[in-house]
Every structure is written in C-alpha cells, then in structure tokens.
Design an enzyme around this catalytic site. Sequence first.
Site, PDB file in Angstrom:
ATOM      1  N   LYS A  59      49.973  25.892  58.348  1.00 62.23           N
ATOM      2  CA  LYS A  59      49.571  26.826  57.232  1.00 62.23           C
ATOM      3  C   LYS A  59      50.676  26.746  56.007  1.00 62.23           C
ATOM      4  CE  LYS A  59      46.168  29.303  59.471  1.00 62.23           C
ATOM      5  NZ  LYS A  59      45.301  30.437  60.150  1.00 62.23           N
ATOM      6  N   GLN A 103      47.138  36.344  61.164  1.00 61.15           N
ATOM      7  CA  GLN A 103      46.647  35.157  62.361  1.00 61.15           C
ATOM      8  C   GLN A 103      46.213  36.057  63.421  1.00 61.15           C
ATOM      9  OE1 GLN A 103      47.104  31.942  61.932  1.00 61.15           O
ATOM     10  NE2 GLN A 103      45.739  31.730  63.897  1.00 61.15           N
ATOM     11  N   ASP A 126      41.040  34.858  54.061  1.00 63.35           N
ATOM     12  CA  ASP A 126      40.179  34.489  55.213  1.00 63.35           C
ATOM     13  C   ASP A 126      38.637  34.904  55.123  1.00 63.35           C
ATOM     14  OD1 ASP A 126      41.552  32.899  57.214  1.00 63.35           O
ATOM     15  OD2 ASP A 126      42.498  34.711  58.201  1.00 63.35           O
TER      16      ASP A 126
END
Length: 290
Positions: A59, A103, A126
């Site tokens: 990422k 994460q 997200d």
Amino acid sequence: MAATVISGKEISKVFRERLKQSIDLIKSEKVDDPNAIFPGLAVIQVGADPASSIYVNNKKKSCEEVGIVSFSYTLEDTATEAELIELIETLNKDPRVHGILCQLPLPKHMDEFSVINAIDPKKDVDGFHPVNKGLLSIGRDCLVSCTPLGCLMMLKEMNIDISGKNCVIIGRSNIVGKPLAALMLAENATVTIAHSKTKDLKALCRTADILIAAIGRSGFVTEDFVKPGAVVIDVGINRDPDNKVRGDVKYDEVFEVAGAITPVPGGVGPMTIAMLLQNTYKSYLSLTQS
Ligand code: NAD
C-alpha cells in the site's frame, strides 16, 4: 468458447495513471505554496504479522507511485485498544491525513468494531465505518469498500452491461459480499446473495449472468456453476498447499465456459489497491474543498 480475460492488473494501471495525472496537476498548481497539503494516507499496523506487513508495504509503495503521501504507524501487538483509538483520534485531526487505514485483523484483545467506529467517516478509505455502510445501503455518495468497488469498476471499464442482469454473489461478508450487492443493486442488477446455507447453490449460480465468488475456498466454483457466456469475477485469495495463490474459481475449466473471467492473481487484487488510492484522493478533495 474461451472467455475474455478481465485483467485487473491492466485496468488498475489505467486508474493509477489517471490518479497520478490528477495529483501531478495539483502539485504543479501548488508548487509555490509552502503550506500546500497533498493527498495523504495513514496506515496503521498493530503487531508484526508477516502477511499484514506485505500488504502494508504494498500500500505504501502504491501511494508513492501515484504521489500520495503515506504515513505509517506500527504499534506493538501488546498495545491497548485505547492506545490505538488515541492514535486514530490524533490522525482524525491531522490536516495532512485524508485517509486512515487500520490493517486487519487486529489482535484478539481489540474490538474491531470499536476501532473502526473511531475513524472519522470522512477519512474511512476502507469504507468499513457504519456511516459509510449506511450511506451505501441507501444509495448515497460515500466511501465504498475497496474490493467491491474494484469489482464494479472492472465491469464498467470492460463495458459489461449490468442493468437488468442476474447477479449472484457467493459470500455475505461485510467487507465484500454485502457492499458488492448494494453496488450491483444500485446499477439495476437483480441481485442474489448466496452463502454457506444456500440450497442448491450450483443451480442458483447457473442463473447468473454475472457470477461473483467471494468465499475463501480454493477452486470451489467449477464449470458446472457457470451459465455459458456468463461473466465470472473471482474475489478469492487462497494460498494452496503448493504455496501458489489461487482464487475461488477453478480457472482453467471455467475459462472454457464463461464469457469473461478475472484471473487470480492479477484480477480483483490490484483493483483493490487502486480503489484505496482513489478513495484517498476522493477524501482529499472532499476534506480540502469543503
Ligand atoms: P469471509 O470468510 O468473511 O466470508 C466468506 C463467505 O463465503 C461467507 O459469507 C460464507 O457464507 C460464504 N461461504 C463459505 N463457504 C461456503 C460454501 N460452501 N458455499 C457457499 N458460500 C460459502 O470472507 P471474505 O472476507 O468475504 O473474503 C472472501 C475471499 O475473498 C477470501 O478468499 C479473501 O481472501 C478474499 N478477499 C480478497 C480481496 C482482494 O483484494 N482480492 C479482498 C478481500 C477478501
């Protein structure tokens, strides 16, 4: 009849290139402004799980490639939930940060829902925050989870008709199946969500013009699940005993029946990262222009 391969690898390049051009333009316009703020993504990792570290590094690298500033934070896996939430609250207030990604999975002593809830919905790149999930379900503009959004964008880039089509999604998770169903419904597909308790799954899947597998079981979808000519999107990422990454679809045999198919790797995976970058840019625009 062999299927058209829908290459997420190639399509995601197009998205990343477009994004880079937009960010380059902003940078050139603000070249003389010492206080200029550019799109920024904060990535938080708790603990040192090797798979998570690979995802986080990918990422960061992808951010750099398009010109997004990345900020990374690593907490020990002994950190408390309160410490993590304190960090998120600091990032919520930081004007250089437009996207916050924590994460997953988190260590067992932390409550995922509470942590996600602490993220400012405007920085929830997200698309996991209940506010964004709610907005998606009522068809309002919001930050949409990256994997489902990536699936939709692949279909659109391939000019695949969605309106009026039967779409069967196998998998009802909050991060893939359910948001994808909302997206496909908004595109006027007739959507069915199948799951582990669905009866006569193969027959149901054979009604699909667009079949999407998000199960987490290697090679689960065989040719007898697929109507000839159907579009097959494989979200699954499974590590087989031979250490190869495979999807939920038995690619070689379904390739012979389907009209179009995504490979694994090189399908949905690269689109997910491209959508993360796109969501960060979208948050940047909405936070800096409001
Ligand atoms: P999950 O475990 O949360 O959900 C799996 C779903 O599959 C469940 O709803 C379950 O009901 C259904 N299922 C399980 N067994 C079934 C069966 N026998 N018949 C019918 N349905 C069944 O998984 P998830 O987080 O949604 O992920 C699914 C897959 O997608 C995994 O392989 C995951 O690694 C992958 N994934 C890929 C990306 C990407 O970027 N490509 C992103 C997220 C998830």
